[in-house]
Motif scaffolding. Structure first.
Motif, PDB file in Angstrom:
ATOM      1  N   SER A   1       0.849  -1.184   0.000  1.00  0.00           N
ATOM      2  CA  SER A   1       0.000   0.000   0.000  1.00  0.00           C
ATOM      3  C   SER A   1       0.886   1.236   0.000  1.00  0.00           C
ATOM      4  O   SER A   1       1.692   1.425   0.916  1.00  0.00           O
TER       5      SER A   1
ATOM      6  N   GLY B   1     -11.738  -1.648  -5.862  1.00  0.00           N
ATOM      7  CA  GLY B   1     -12.426  -0.527  -5.245  1.00  0.00           C
ATOM      8  C   GLY B   1     -11.761   0.787  -5.571  1.00  0.00           C
ATOM      9  O   GLY B   1     -10.538   0.853  -5.739  1.00  0.00           O
TER      10      GLY B   1
ATOM     11  N   TRP C   1      -7.031  -1.620  -4.707  1.00  0.00           N
ATOM     12  CA  TRP C   1      -7.769  -0.537  -4.064  1.00  0.00           C
ATOM     13  C   TRP C   1      -7.172   0.796  -4.494  1.00  0.00           C
ATOM     14  O   TRP C   1      -5.962   0.981  -4.445  1.00  0.00           O
TER      15      TRP C   1
ATOM     16  N   GLN D   1      -6.453  -8.297  -5.412  1.00  0.00           N
ATOM     17  CA  GLN D   1      -7.162  -7.158  -4.828  1.00  0.00           C
ATOM     18  C   GLN D   1      -6.462  -5.863  -5.222  1.00  0.00           C
ATOM     19  O   GLN D   1      -5.244  -5.742  -5.066  1.00  0.00           O
TER      20      GLN D   1
ATOM     21  N   THR E   1      -2.580  -1.316  -3.089  1.00  0.00           N
ATOM     22  CA  THR E   1      -3.316  -0.074  -2.860  1.00  0.00           C
ATOM     23  C   THR E   1      -2.448   1.094  -3.286  1.00  0.00           C
ATOM     24  O   THR E   1      -1.294   1.199  -2.860  1.00  0.00           O
TER      25      THR E   1
ATOM     26  N   HIS F   1      -7.015   4.532  -3.465  1.00  0.00           N
ATOM     27  CA  HIS F   1      -7.266   5.431  -2.342  1.00  0.00           C
ATOM     28  C   HIS F   1      -7.565   6.832  -2.863  1.00  0.00           C
ATOM     29  O   HIS F   1      -6.952   7.274  -3.842  1.00  0.00           O
TER      30      HIS F   1
END
Length: 362
Positions: free
Chosen positions: A174, A265, A225, A223, A201, A227
């Motif tokens: 991340s 996401g 993501w 996954q 991320t 931000h």
């Protein structure tokens, strides 16, 4: 009293630790500016137990406090093999030398390192399990790395950060609030190859076409993501990112597919050009779309622009932040005939505070 004899030390130290606020739990050790110096004494007591998880509140720490913390961590190397599994740090003042602390944590053989710009109670430690195929004798043992501060990419620390990304068997990464421009994001991700990476991320300042090329080179990522970043991204930058990806990336990646992608996401304006380039699998387990207050697009059309890339969505999460959107954003266009193939739909509305959940309706 602690200097008179071993007996006096063992009798006096519990009261001393209580007075400075040193909290010692079975596996957790929580540290702040008032307790750093007490660590050197704690490591010499009969009750000392090497912690498995370390949580460091660095607000107000001085160079002396940080030195004491580093000496304590270095002393753990001779106690047992890799005593600390996870370290979480937050709220470091500008003068704190995070590079030295980060290097000591790496040398300690820590599995997970997280830096957050503030103390978030919902920030829970995730202790990763060894990734199949990873080298147990690797130079660096980090499996999970989360950095949320521009300092890690400043000239004095950037070389250490890059070396960490290159020599660690990371499965979760991340990088947010980095302060990197689009060009620097591109240079960073081009220089990094993480074959074991499964969760990634980044913030919205990483251009979609740069992230797309990175994902295509890392087919095991499941996954992703996005931000929202520290500041809102201007609309012209959103449009520029979308246009640039369509003009430079689609032709290069038309045959690329990410079959392992199961969780995605981020803001819809970012995901639309990203999905157009990476060609994910037709089915996805979890899709999370985020809408900010300054969004000017039609929300329903934006949702359909993203979901059209999938034939099946197990769980679709729509999150609206700041709860002050224009009512026109929710109009259903008369010429809209697309559908959403979702099994579960959850809509949540948040207040001005990002952690302020007003309502969630499954």
């Amino acid at each position: 009293m602690t200097q008179v004899s071993c007996l006096s030390r063992d009798l006096a130290t519990p009261l001393y630790f209580h007075s400075v606020g040193l909290s010692v739990e079975q596996k957790w050790l929580r540290i702040n500016a008032q307790t750093c110096l007490a660590l050197l004494l704690y490591s010499r007591t009969a009750s000392f137990c090497a912690p498995r998880f370390l949580r460091c509140n660095l607000i107000g720490t001085s160079a002396r406090d940080l030195t004491a913390l580093q000496i304590f961590l270095e002393s753990l190397m001779g106690i047992q093999s890799r005593p600390i599994l996870s370290v979480i740090c937050f709220d470091a003042p500008p003068r704190v030398d995070l590079a030295s602390l980060f290097q000591v944590i790496k040398n300690l053989g820590c599995s997970s390192f997280t830096y957050s710009s503030s103390d978030l109670e919902q920030l829970r430690v995730i202790v990763p399990t060894p990734v199949p195929g990873s080298d147990p004798g690797a130079v660096c043992s980090l499996w999970r790395l989360s950095l949320d501060l521009p300092m890690f990419f400043s000239p004095c620390v950037a070389s250490l950060t890059l070396a960490t990304l290159q020599d660690c068997p990371l499965s979760s990464l991340s990088l947010t609030h980095t302060g990197l421009s689009g060009i620097k994001w591109a240079a960073l991700l081009r220089s990094v190859h993480l074959p074991l990476l499964q969760m990634l991320t980044v913030d919205v300042h990483c251009p979609p076409h740069v992230l797309a090329n990175f994902l295509i080179r890392h087919q095991n990522i499941g996954q992703v993501w996005i931000h929202p970043g520290q500041t809102s991204v201007p609309l012209e930058l959103q449009n520029h990112s979308s246009q640039k990806l369509h003009s430079h990336t689609l032709q290069q990646t038309s045959n690329s597919h990410l079959h392992e992608l199961t969780v995605l996401g981020g803001p819809s304006w970012y995901l639309v050009p990203l999905l157009a380039a990476i060609h994910p699998a037709t089915c996805i387990r979890n899709l999370n779309l985020r809408f900010e207050e300054d969004s000017t697009s039609n929300h329903f059309s934006a949702v359909l622009d993203v979901t059209q890339h999938f034939t099946s969505i197990h769980a679709l999460q729509l999150s609206f932040f700041n709860a002050s959107h224009n009512v026109n954003h929710y109009d259903v266009p008369c010429n809209e005939h697309r559908t959403i193939p979702a099994k579960q739909l959850t809509v949540s509305v948040h207040g001005p505070d990002l952690d302020d959940l007003l309502i969630s309706s499954p």
